[in-house]
Design a protein around this motif. Structure first.
Motif, PDB file in Angstrom:
ATOM      1  N   VAL A  25       1.062   2.034   3.688  1.00 32.58           N
ATOM      2  CA  VAL A  25       1.739   2.515   4.904  1.00 32.58           C
ATOM      3  C   VAL A  25       1.817   4.035   4.837  1.00 32.58           C
ATOM      4  CG1 VAL A  25       4.081   2.172   3.922  1.00 32.58           C
ATOM      5  CG2 VAL A  25       3.782   2.285   6.397  1.00 32.58           C
ATOM      6  N   LEU A  26       1.523   4.675   5.965  1.00 34.53           N
ATOM      7  CA  LEU A  26       1.628   6.138   5.985  1.00 34.53           C
ATOM      8  C   LEU A  26       2.097   6.625   7.345  1.00 34.53           C
ATOM      9  CD1 LEU A  26      -1.079   7.861   7.394  1.00 34.53           C
ATOM     10  CD2 LEU A  26      -2.159   6.446   5.674  1.00 34.53           C
ATOM     11  N   THR A  27       2.736   7.796   7.313  1.00 36.45           N
ATOM     12  CA  THR A  27       3.129   8.455   8.557  1.00 36.45           C
ATOM     13  C   THR A  27       2.284   9.724   8.664  1.00 36.45           C
ATOM     14  OG1 THR A  27       4.981   9.458   7.324  1.00 36.45           O
ATOM     15  CG2 THR A  27       5.486   7.562   8.675  1.00 36.45           C
ATOM     16  N   SER A  28       1.811  10.003   9.858  1.00 36.59           N
ATOM     17  CA  SER A  28       0.853  11.100  10.012  1.00 36.59           C
ATOM     18  C   SER A  28       1.122  11.874  11.300  1.00 36.59           C
ATOM     19  CB  SER A  28      -0.550  10.472  10.029  1.00 36.59           C
ATOM     20  OG  SER A  28      -1.513  11.429  10.321  1.00 36.59           O
ATOM     21  N   GLY A  29       0.767  13.147  11.309  1.00 35.82           N
ATOM     22  CA  GLY A  29       1.017  13.986  12.488  1.00 35.82           C
ATOM     23  C   GLY A  29       2.472  14.420  12.530  1.00 35.82           C
ATOM     24  N   GLY A  30       2.942  14.839  13.692  1.00 39.81           N
ATOM     25  CA  GLY A  30       4.333  15.297  13.831  1.00 39.81           C
ATOM     26  C   GLY A  30       5.311  14.172  13.522  1.00 39.81           C
ATOM     27  N   ASP A  31       6.400  14.486  12.832  1.00 36.68           N
ATOM     28  CA  ASP A  31       7.373  13.425  12.527  1.00 36.68           C
ATOM     29  C   ASP A  31       8.108  13.013  13.796  1.00 36.68           C
ATOM     30  OD1 ASP A  31       8.969  15.658  12.916  1.00 36.68           O
ATOM     31  OD2 ASP A  31      10.344  15.183  11.279  1.00 36.68           O
ATOM     32  N   ALA A  32       8.781  11.876  13.728  1.00 35.09           N
ATOM     33  CA  ALA A  32       9.541  11.388  14.863  1.00 35.09           C
ATOM     34  C   ALA A  32      10.656  10.504  14.341  1.00 35.09           C
ATOM     35  CB  ALA A  32       8.637  10.591  15.813  1.00 35.09           C
ATOM     36  N   GLN A  33      11.828  10.591  14.993  1.00 31.07           N
ATOM     37  CA  GLN A  33      12.962   9.778  14.568  1.00 31.07           C
ATOM     38  C   GLN A  33      12.613   8.304  14.758  1.00 31.07           C
ATOM     39  OE1 GLN A  33      12.919  11.919  17.142  1.00 31.07           O
ATOM     40  NE2 GLN A  33      14.717  13.243  17.194  1.00 31.07           N
ATOM     41  N   ALA A  80      12.656   3.807   9.962  1.00 27.88           N
ATOM     42  CA  ALA A  80      12.991   2.416  10.284  1.00 27.88           C
ATOM     43  C   ALA A  80      11.724   1.563  10.248  1.00 27.88           C
ATOM     44  CB  ALA A  80      13.650   2.343  11.659  1.00 27.88           C
ATOM     45  N   ALA A  81      10.621   2.139  10.729  1.00 30.33           N
ATOM     46  CA  ALA A  81       9.350   1.402  10.736  1.00 30.33           C
ATOM     47  C   ALA A  81       8.849   1.190   9.309  1.00 30.33           C
ATOM     48  CB  ALA A  81       8.318   2.149  11.571  1.00 30.33           C
ATOM     49  N   VAL A  82       8.923   2.244   8.475  1.00 32.52           N
ATOM     50  CA  VAL A  82       8.461   2.134   7.081  1.00 32.52           C
ATOM     51  C   VAL A  82       9.298   1.074   6.351  1.00 32.52           C
ATOM     52  CG1 VAL A  82       8.315   3.350   4.867  1.00 32.52           C
ATOM     53  CG2 VAL A  82       7.588   4.504   6.973  1.00 32.52           C
ATOM     54  N   ARG A  83      10.603   1.139   6.579  1.00 32.89           N
ATOM     55  CA  ARG A  83      11.504   0.174   5.927  1.00 32.89           C
ATOM     56  C   ARG A  83      11.137  -1.260   6.318  1.00 32.89           C
ATOM     57  NH1 ARG A  83      16.023  -2.032   8.296  1.00 32.89           N
ATOM     58  NH2 ARG A  83      17.792  -2.658   6.974  1.00 32.89           N
ATOM     59  N   ALA A  84      10.887  -1.454   7.603  1.00 30.79           N
ATOM     60  CA  ALA A  84      10.552  -2.808   8.072  1.00 30.79           C
ATOM     61  C   ALA A  84       9.211  -3.265   7.491  1.00 30.79           C
ATOM     62  CB  ALA A  84      10.515  -2.827   9.601  1.00 30.79           C
ATOM     63  N   VAL A  85       8.263  -2.355   7.381  1.00 34.36           N
ATOM     64  CA  VAL A  85       6.956  -2.704   6.811  1.00 34.36           C
ATOM     65  C   VAL A  85       7.137  -3.138   5.352  1.00 34.36           C
ATOM     66  CG1 VAL A  85       4.752  -1.722   6.024  1.00 34.36           C
ATOM     67  CG2 VAL A  85       5.565  -1.249   8.352  1.00 34.36           C
ATOM     68  N   VAL A  86       7.894  -2.347   4.593  1.00 33.94           N
ATOM     69  CA  VAL A  86       8.077  -2.652   3.167  1.00 33.94           C
ATOM     70  C   VAL A  86       8.768  -4.003   2.994  1.00 33.94           C
ATOM     71  CG1 VAL A  86       9.291  -1.934   1.062  1.00 33.94           C
ATOM     72  CG2 VAL A  86       8.105  -0.229   2.467  1.00 33.94           C
ATOM     73  N   ILE A 112      -0.064   8.044  -3.893  1.00 32.56           N
ATOM     74  CA  ILE A 112       0.034   6.626  -3.519  1.00 32.56           C
ATOM     75  C   ILE A 112       0.951   5.941  -4.524  1.00 32.56           C
ATOM     76  CG2 ILE A 112      -1.235   4.470  -3.128  1.00 32.56           C
ATOM     77  CD1 ILE A 112      -3.770   6.106  -2.670  1.00 32.56           C
ATOM     78  N   SER A 113       2.045   5.350  -4.037  1.00 30.88           N
ATOM     79  CA  SER A 113       2.929   4.667  -4.982  1.00 30.88           C
ATOM     80  C   SER A 113       3.598   3.469  -4.334  1.00 30.88           C
ATOM     81  CB  SER A 113       3.984   5.642  -5.521  1.00 30.88           C
ATOM     82  OG  SER A 113       4.746   6.140  -4.451  1.00 30.88           O
ATOM     83  N   ARG A 114       3.878   2.479  -5.180  1.00 28.00           N
ATOM     84  CA  ARG A 114       4.425   1.225  -4.666  1.00 28.00           C
ATOM     85  C   ARG A 114       5.880   1.403  -4.238  1.00 28.00           C
ATOM     86  NH1 ARG A 114       4.619  -4.405  -7.947  1.00 28.00           N
ATOM     87  NH2 ARG A 114       5.883  -5.491  -6.411  1.00 28.00           N
ATOM     88  N   LEU A 115       6.243   0.753  -3.145  1.00 24.72           N
ATOM     89  CA  LEU A 115       7.634   0.794  -2.685  1.00 24.72           C
ATOM     90  C   LEU A 115       8.256  -0.580  -2.851  1.00 24.72           C
ATOM     91  CD1 LEU A 115       7.404   2.882   0.642  1.00 24.72           C
ATOM     92  CD2 LEU A 115       8.309   3.640  -1.558  1.00 24.72           C
ATOM     93  N   ASP A 116       9.433  -0.599  -3.442  1.00 28.98           N
ATOM     94  CA  ASP A 116      10.165  -1.857  -3.570  1.00 28.98           C
ATOM     95  C   ASP A 116      11.235  -1.946  -2.499  1.00 28.98           C
ATOM     96  OD1 ASP A 116       9.235  -3.677  -5.442  1.00 28.98           O
ATOM     97  OD2 ASP A 116       9.674  -2.224  -7.052  1.00 28.98           O
TER      98      ASP A 116
END
Ligand code: F6P
Length: 366
Positions: free
Chosen positions: A6-14, A18-24, A51-55
Protein backbone atom coordinates in the motif's frame (compact mmCIF):
# COMPACT_ATOMS: atom_id res chain seq x y z
CA UNK A 1 0.69 -15.88 2.08
CA UNK A 2 -0.65 -13.21 -0.23
CA UNK A 3 1.23 -9.95 0.16
CA UNK A 4 -0.29 -6.57 -0.56
CA UNK A 5 1.64 -3.32 -0.88
CA UNK A 6 0.00 0.00 0.00
CA UNK A 7 1.31 3.45 -0.84
CA UNK A 8 0.20 7.05 -0.86
CA UNK A 9 1.43 9.20 -3.72
CA UNK A 10 1.19 12.81 -4.92
CA UNK A 11 -0.22 15.57 -2.71
CA UNK A 12 -1.38 14.37 0.71
CA UNK A 13 -5.03 14.51 1.67
CA UNK A 14 -6.93 14.13 4.93
CA UNK A 15 -8.34 10.62 5.15
CA UNK A 16 -5.35 8.86 3.58
CA UNK A 17 -4.48 7.41 7.00
CA UNK A 18 -7.97 6.06 7.43
CA UNK A 19 -7.62 4.30 4.08
CA UNK A 20 -4.18 2.86 4.95
CA UNK A 21 -5.50 1.66 8.30
CA UNK A 22 -8.47 -0.05 6.65
CA UNK A 23 -6.22 -1.70 4.06
CA UNK A 24 -3.88 -3.06 6.74
CA UNK A 25 -6.59 -4.36 9.04
CA UNK A 26 -8.80 -5.78 6.30
CA UNK A 27 -5.78 -7.45 4.71
CA UNK A 28 -4.76 -9.07 8.00
CA UNK A 29 -8.35 -10.07 8.71
CA UNK A 30 -8.54 -11.82 5.36
CA UNK A 31 -5.25 -13.66 5.88
CA UNK A 32 -2.90 -11.47 3.83
CA UNK A 33 0.23 -9.55 4.82
CA UNK A 34 0.33 -5.83 4.14
CA UNK A 35 3.47 -3.84 3.40
CA UNK A 36 3.85 -0.07 3.48
CA UNK A 37 5.73 1.42 0.56
CA UNK A 38 7.02 4.63 2.07
CA UNK A 39 7.33 8.11 0.56
CA UNK A 40 5.21 7.14 -2.43
CA UNK A 41 6.94 5.24 -5.22
CA UNK A 42 10.30 6.34 -3.83
CA UNK A 43 10.09 3.54 -1.25
CA UNK A 44 9.72 0.93 -3.98
CA UNK A 45 12.52 2.44 -6.08
CA UNK A 46 14.90 2.60 -3.09
CA UNK A 47 13.96 -0.69 -1.41
CA UNK A 48 15.50 -1.33 2.03
CA UNK A 49 13.52 0.51 4.70
CA UNK A 50 11.32 1.91 1.95
CA UNK A 51 9.20 -1.24 2.14
CA UNK A 52 8.15 -2.63 5.51
CA UNK A 53 5.43 -4.82 6.91
CA UNK A 54 2.59 -3.21 8.85
CA UNK A 55 0.85 -5.00 11.67
CA UNK A 56 -2.54 -4.36 13.19
CA UNK A 57 -1.15 -2.07 15.89
CA UNK A 58 1.08 -0.13 13.52
CA UNK A 59 -2.00 1.66 12.24
CA UNK A 60 -3.48 2.36 15.66
CA UNK A 61 -4.24 6.01 16.50
CA UNK A 62 -3.95 7.25 12.92
CA UNK A 63 -7.63 7.38 11.93
CA UNK A 64 -8.01 10.96 13.13
CA UNK A 65 -4.67 12.24 11.87
CA UNK A 66 -4.27 14.42 8.78
CA UNK A 67 -1.68 13.77 6.10
CA UNK A 68 -0.27 10.31 5.54
CA UNK A 69 1.86 8.53 8.13
CA UNK A 70 3.57 6.38 5.46
CA UNK A 71 4.77 9.48 3.61
CA UNK A 72 4.15 10.66 0.08
CA UNK A 73 6.20 12.13 -2.75
CA UNK A 74 6.14 12.89 -6.43
CA UNK A 75 8.81 10.44 -7.64
CA UNK A 76 10.66 11.29 -10.86
CA UNK A 77 12.78 8.12 -11.01
CA UNK A 78 9.67 5.95 -11.16
CA UNK A 79 8.78 7.51 -14.53
CA UNK A 80 11.95 6.01 -16.07
CA UNK A 81 12.45 2.36 -16.91
CA UNK A 82 15.43 2.05 -14.55
CA UNK A 83 13.26 3.26 -11.66
CA UNK A 84 10.47 0.84 -12.57
CA UNK A 85 12.93 -2.07 -12.79
CA UNK A 86 14.24 -1.24 -9.32
CA UNK A 87 10.69 -0.92 -7.97
CA UNK A 88 9.64 -4.30 -9.42
CA UNK A 89 12.77 -5.98 -8.03
CA UNK A 90 12.23 -4.56 -4.55
CA UNK A 91 8.55 -5.49 -4.51
CA UNK A 92 9.41 -9.04 -5.57
CA UNK A 93 12.00 -9.29 -2.79
CA UNK A 94 8.98 -9.13 -0.49
CA UNK A 95 6.77 -11.28 -2.72
CA UNK A 96 4.43 -8.36 -3.40
CA UNK A 97 2.42 -8.44 -6.62
CA UNK A 98 -0.78 -6.78 -5.43
CA UNK A 99 -0.83 -3.06 -4.86
CA UNK A 100 -3.23 -0.49 -3.52
CA UNK A 101 -2.31 3.04 -4.54
CA UNK A 102 -3.89 6.10 -2.96
CA UNK A 103 -3.21 9.21 -5.01
CA UNK A 104 -4.34 11.64 -7.68
CA UNK A 105 -4.83 10.99 -11.39
CA UNK A 106 -1.10 11.28 -12.13
CA UNK A 107 -0.24 8.64 -9.55
CA UNK A 108 -3.00 6.35 -10.76
CA UNK A 109 -1.90 6.62 -14.40
CA UNK A 110 1.70 5.90 -13.37
CA UNK A 111 0.51 2.84 -11.49
CA UNK A 112 -1.39 1.51 -14.46
CA UNK A 113 1.62 2.04 -16.71
CA UNK A 114 3.74 0.09 -14.23
CA UNK A 115 1.11 -2.69 -14.24
CA UNK A 116 1.26 -2.90 -18.03
CA UNK A 117 5.07 -2.92 -18.03
CA UNK A 118 5.25 -5.49 -15.23
CA UNK A 119 5.55 -8.73 -17.32
CA UNK A 120 8.31 -7.12 -19.33
CA UNK A 121 10.12 -5.81 -16.25
CA UNK A 122 9.95 -9.20 -14.55
CA UNK A 123 11.26 -10.95 -17.68
CA UNK A 124 14.19 -8.52 -17.87
CA UNK A 125 15.03 -8.96 -14.17
CA UNK A 126 15.06 -12.75 -14.64
CA UNK A 127 17.17 -12.51 -17.81
CA UNK A 128 19.74 -10.43 -15.97
CA UNK A 129 19.77 -12.82 -13.04
CA UNK A 130 18.43 -10.22 -10.59
CA UNK A 131 15.57 -12.53 -9.65
CA UNK A 132 15.26 -16.28 -10.11
CA UNK A 133 13.14 -17.74 -12.89
CA UNK A 134 11.02 -19.33 -10.18
CA UNK A 135 10.17 -15.91 -8.70
CA UNK A 136 9.47 -14.56 -12.17
CA UNK A 137 7.11 -17.46 -12.95
CA UNK A 138 5.27 -17.01 -9.66
CA UNK A 139 4.57 -13.30 -10.23
CA UNK A 140 3.82 -12.84 -13.90
CA UNK A 141 1.31 -10.05 -13.38
CA UNK A 142 0.67 -7.14 -11.06
CA UNK A 143 -2.80 -6.61 -9.69
CA UNK A 144 -3.73 -3.11 -8.62
CA UNK A 145 -6.54 -1.06 -7.12
CA UNK A 146 -6.64 2.73 -6.91
CA UNK A 147 -8.17 5.06 -4.36
CA UNK A 148 -8.38 8.73 -5.26
CA UNK A 149 -6.64 10.86 -2.67
CA UNK A 150 -6.90 14.55 -3.53
CA UNK A 151 -8.54 17.52 -1.87
CA UNK A 152 -9.42 18.85 -5.34
CA UNK A 153 -12.31 16.40 -6.03
CA UNK A 154 -11.22 16.43 -9.64
CA UNK A 155 -11.57 12.83 -10.76
CA UNK A 156 -14.40 11.95 -13.15
CA UNK A 157 -16.25 8.81 -12.08
CA UNK A 158 -16.31 9.25 -8.31
CA UNK A 159 -18.59 11.67 -6.49
CA UNK A 160 -15.95 12.44 -3.89
CA UNK A 161 -12.20 12.07 -3.54
CA UNK A 162 -10.42 11.45 -0.24
CA UNK A 163 -9.73 14.78 1.49
CA UNK A 164 -12.17 17.02 -0.43
CA UNK A 165 -14.75 17.10 2.36
CA UNK A 166 -12.15 17.89 5.04
CA UNK A 167 -10.61 20.64 2.90
CA UNK A 168 -14.07 22.11 2.34
CA UNK A 169 -14.67 22.17 6.11
CA UNK A 170 -11.34 23.91 6.61
CA UNK A 171 -12.17 26.54 3.97
CA UNK A 172 -15.64 27.22 5.35
CA UNK A 173 -14.19 27.54 8.87
CA UNK A 174 -11.72 30.09 7.51
CA UNK A 175 -14.49 32.01 5.74
CA UNK A 176 -16.53 32.16 8.97
CA UNK A 177 -13.46 33.42 10.80
CA UNK A 178 -12.72 36.04 8.18
CA UNK A 179 -16.37 37.11 8.06
CA UNK A 180 -16.34 38.21 11.69
CA UNK A 181 -13.29 40.45 11.36
CA UNK A 182 -14.51 41.69 7.97
CA UNK A 183 -17.88 42.67 9.44
CA UNK A 184 -16.28 44.45 12.42
CA UNK A 185 -14.32 46.74 10.09
CA UNK A 186 -16.81 46.72 7.19
CA UNK A 187 -13.99 45.38 5.05
CA UNK A 188 -13.83 43.24 1.91
CA UNK A 189 -11.77 40.07 1.74
CA UNK A 190 -10.57 38.24 -1.31
CA UNK A 191 -9.80 34.62 -0.46
CA UNK A 192 -7.74 32.35 -2.71
CA UNK A 193 -8.86 28.72 -2.64
CA UNK A 194 -7.00 25.61 -3.84
CA UNK A 195 -8.27 23.04 -6.32
CA UNK A 196 -5.81 23.23 -9.20
CA UNK A 197 -7.97 23.24 -12.38
CA UNK A 198 -11.11 22.18 -10.56
CA UNK A 199 -13.68 24.58 -9.12
CA UNK A 200 -15.31 22.15 -6.70
CA UNK A 201 -13.76 23.56 -3.51
CA UNK A 202 -14.28 27.27 -4.25
CA UNK A 203 -17.81 26.76 -5.59
CA UNK A 204 -19.01 24.65 -2.66
CA UNK A 205 -17.25 26.91 -0.18
CA UNK A 206 -18.85 30.01 -1.68
CA UNK A 207 -22.31 28.50 -1.25
CA UNK A 208 -21.68 27.06 2.21
CA UNK A 209 -19.88 30.19 3.38
CA UNK A 210 -22.48 32.65 2.02
CA UNK A 211 -19.90 34.52 -0.05
CA UNK A 212 -20.65 37.38 -2.42
CA UNK A 213 -18.78 36.32 -5.54
CA UNK A 214 -16.73 33.37 -6.77
CA UNK A 215 -14.37 32.75 -9.68
CA UNK A 216 -13.97 29.13 -10.84
CA UNK A 217 -12.01 27.77 -13.82
CA UNK A 218 -14.98 25.96 -15.39
CA UNK A 219 -17.19 29.03 -15.67
CA UNK A 220 -15.05 32.05 -16.42
CA UNK A 221 -16.87 35.36 -16.22
CA UNK A 222 -17.93 37.16 -19.39
CA UNK A 223 -16.11 40.30 -20.48
CA UNK A 224 -17.07 43.23 -18.29
CA UNK A 225 -17.08 41.03 -15.18
CA UNK A 226 -15.27 43.78 -13.30
CA UNK A 227 -18.34 46.04 -13.55
CA UNK A 228 -20.73 43.20 -12.65
CA UNK A 229 -18.76 42.22 -9.59
CA UNK A 230 -18.38 45.77 -8.34
CA UNK A 231 -22.06 46.49 -8.88
CA UNK A 232 -23.07 43.39 -6.97
CA UNK A 233 -20.81 44.21 -4.05
CA UNK A 234 -21.89 47.84 -4.04
CA UNK A 235 -25.55 46.85 -3.81
CA UNK A 236 -24.71 44.40 -1.01
CA UNK A 237 -23.21 47.24 0.99
CA UNK A 238 -26.17 49.47 0.18
CA UNK A 239 -28.47 46.79 1.53
CA UNK A 240 -26.57 46.87 4.82
CA UNK A 241 -24.10 44.04 4.39
CA UNK A 242 -21.13 44.62 6.70
CA UNK A 243 -18.72 42.12 5.13
CA UNK A 244 -17.95 41.28 1.51
CA UNK A 245 -16.14 38.07 0.64
CA UNK A 246 -14.98 37.07 -2.83
CA UNK A 247 -13.48 33.62 -3.48
CA UNK A 248 -10.93 33.15 -6.23
CA UNK A 249 -9.99 29.63 -7.34
CA UNK A 250 -6.25 29.30 -7.81
CA UNK A 251 -6.95 28.20 -11.40
CA UNK A 252 -9.41 31.04 -12.18
CA UNK A 253 -9.16 32.91 -15.45
CA UNK A 254 -11.31 35.02 -17.76
CA UNK A 255 -12.87 34.02 -21.11
CA UNK A 256 -9.57 34.72 -22.85
CA UNK A 257 -7.56 32.45 -20.59
CA UNK A 258 -5.94 35.34 -18.71
CA UNK A 259 -5.56 34.42 -15.02
CA UNK A 260 -7.74 36.22 -12.50
CA UNK A 261 -5.76 36.65 -9.30
CA UNK A 262 -6.76 37.57 -5.77
CA UNK A 263 -4.51 40.65 -5.83
CA UNK A 264 -6.10 41.86 -9.05
CA UNK A 265 -9.59 41.53 -7.54
CA UNK A 266 -8.44 43.28 -4.35
CA UNK A 267 -7.05 46.22 -6.36
CA UNK A 268 -10.29 46.50 -8.30
CA UNK A 269 -12.40 46.66 -5.14
CA UNK A 270 -10.08 49.20 -3.58
CA UNK A 271 -9.90 51.42 -6.68
CA UNK A 272 -13.50 51.29 -7.90
CA UNK A 273 -15.40 50.96 -4.64
CA UNK A 274 -12.92 52.52 -2.25
CA UNK A 275 -13.23 49.35 -0.16
CA UNK A 276 -10.71 48.59 2.56
CA UNK A 277 -9.73 45.20 1.15
CA UNK A 278 -7.45 42.36 2.29
CA UNK A 279 -6.25 39.21 0.55
CA UNK A 280 -6.07 35.86 2.34
CA UNK A 281 -4.39 32.94 0.62
CA UNK A 282 -5.52 29.85 2.50
CA UNK A 283 -2.76 27.69 1.01
CA UNK A 284 -1.80 24.41 2.62
CA UNK A 285 -3.99 25.05 5.66
CA UNK A 286 -6.65 23.51 3.40
CA UNK A 287 -4.74 20.25 3.08
CA UNK A 288 -3.82 19.83 6.73
CA UNK A 289 -5.55 18.96 9.94
CA UNK A 290 -7.86 16.25 11.05
CA UNK A 291 -10.05 14.46 8.48
CA UNK A 292 -13.80 15.06 8.68
CA UNK A 293 -16.12 12.28 9.79
CA UNK A 294 -17.17 11.82 6.15
CA UNK A 295 -13.57 11.40 4.98
CA UNK A 296 -12.88 8.93 7.77
CA UNK A 297 -15.78 6.63 7.00
CA UNK A 298 -15.53 6.94 3.24
CA UNK A 299 -11.80 6.15 3.31
CA UNK A 300 -12.37 3.24 5.66
CA UNK A 301 -14.98 1.72 3.36
CA UNK A 302 -12.81 2.36 0.31
CA UNK A 303 -9.77 0.74 1.94
CA UNK A 304 -11.84 -2.31 2.78
CA UNK A 305 -13.18 -2.52 -0.79
CA UNK A 306 -9.69 -2.08 -2.26
CA UNK A 307 -8.37 -5.13 -0.38
CA UNK A 308 -11.27 -7.23 -1.61
CA UNK A 309 -10.58 -5.96 -5.12
CA UNK A 310 -6.89 -6.95 -5.16
CA UNK A 311 -7.50 -10.27 -3.44
CA UNK A 312 -10.15 -11.24 -5.98
CA UNK A 313 -8.20 -9.89 -8.96
CA UNK A 314 -6.81 -12.23 -11.60
CA UNK A 315 -4.13 -11.38 -14.19
CA UNK A 316 -6.93 -10.59 -16.68
CA UNK A 317 -8.90 -8.27 -14.41
CA UNK A 318 -9.60 -4.74 -15.57
CA UNK A 319 -7.95 -2.39 -13.04
CA UNK A 320 -10.40 -0.37 -10.99
CA UNK A 321 -10.56 2.73 -8.90
CA UNK A 322 -12.75 2.34 -5.86
CA UNK A 323 -14.88 5.42 -5.44
CA UNK A 324 -18.31 6.61 -4.41
CA UNK A 325 -21.28 6.89 -6.75
CA UNK A 326 -24.71 7.87 -5.48
CA UNK A 327 -23.50 7.34 -1.93
CA UNK A 328 -22.42 3.73 -2.57
CA UNK A 329 -18.92 2.31 -2.94
CA UNK A 330 -18.36 1.64 -6.62
CA UNK A 331 -15.79 0.04 -8.92
CA UNK A 332 -14.79 2.47 -11.65
CA UNK A 333 -12.59 1.44 -14.59
CA UNK A 334 -9.28 3.18 -13.89
CA UNK A 335 -8.19 3.89 -17.44
CA UNK A 336 -11.52 5.41 -18.52
CA UNK A 337 -11.77 7.53 -15.37
CA UNK A 338 -8.33 9.01 -15.91
CA UNK A 339 -8.95 9.49 -19.66
CA UNK A 340 -12.21 11.29 -19.00
CA UNK A 341 -10.59 13.48 -16.35
CA UNK A 342 -7.96 14.53 -18.89
CA UNK A 343 -10.72 15.12 -21.44
CA UNK A 344 -12.32 17.60 -19.04
CA UNK A 345 -8.98 19.39 -18.60
CA UNK A 346 -8.57 19.59 -22.39
CA UNK A 347 -12.04 21.14 -22.82
CA UNK A 348 -11.25 23.71 -20.13
CA UNK A 349 -7.97 24.49 -21.87
CA UNK A 350 -9.83 24.97 -25.18
CA UNK A 351 -12.35 27.10 -23.29
CA UNK A 352 -15.21 24.82 -24.25
CA UNK A 353 -16.79 24.98 -20.82
CA UNK A 354 -20.08 23.37 -21.72
CA UNK A 355 -18.25 20.31 -23.05
CA UNK A 356 -16.11 20.27 -19.89
CA UNK A 357 -19.14 20.22 -17.63
CA UNK A 358 -20.80 17.51 -19.76
CA UNK A 359 -17.64 15.39 -19.70
CA UNK A 360 -17.29 15.82 -15.94
CA UNK A 361 -20.88 14.75 -15.44
CA UNK A 362 -20.55 11.77 -17.78
CA UNK A 363 -21.19 8.52 -16.00
CA UNK A 364 -20.12 4.97 -16.60
CA UNK A 365 -22.83 2.75 -18.06
CA UNK A 366 -25.70 4.81 -16.68
O1 F6P B 1 -3.76 18.69 -5.73
C1 F6P B 1 -3.78 19.18 -4.44
C2 F6P B 1 -3.19 20.57 -4.36
O2 F6P B 1 -3.26 21.02 -3.02
C3 F6P B 1 -3.82 21.59 -5.29
O3 F6P B 1 -5.05 22.07 -4.82
C4 F6P B 1 -2.71 22.62 -5.38
O4 F6P B 1 -2.77 23.29 -6.63
C5 F6P B 1 -1.45 21.79 -5.32
O5 F6P B 1 -1.83 20.54 -4.75
C6 F6P B 1 -0.33 22.40 -4.51
O6 F6P B 1 0.77 21.58 -4.65
P1 F6P B 1 2.05 21.64 -3.71
O7 F6P B 1 1.67 21.01 -2.40
O8 F6P B 1 3.07 20.84 -4.44
O9 F6P B 1 2.40 23.07 -3.53
Amino acid sequence: TTRIGVLTSGGDAQGMNAAVRAVVRTGIHLGAEVYAIREGWQGAVDGGDGISRLDWDDVGSVLHRGGTVIGTARCREFRERAGQLAAARHLLEHGIDRLIVIGGDGSLTGTDEFRRNWPDLVAELAREGQITQEVADAHTSLMIAGLVGSIDNDLVGTDMTIGADSALHRIVDAIDTIASTAASHQRSFVVEVMGRHCGYLPLMAAIAGGCDYVFVPEDPPADGWEDDMCELLRSGRAAGRRDSIVLVAEGAHDRHGTPITATQVKDLLAERLGEDTRVTILGHVQRGGSPSAYDRWMSTLLGYAAVQEVLEATPDSVPHILGVRHNRIAQIPLVEAVQQTREVARHVERQDYEAAVTARGASFGE
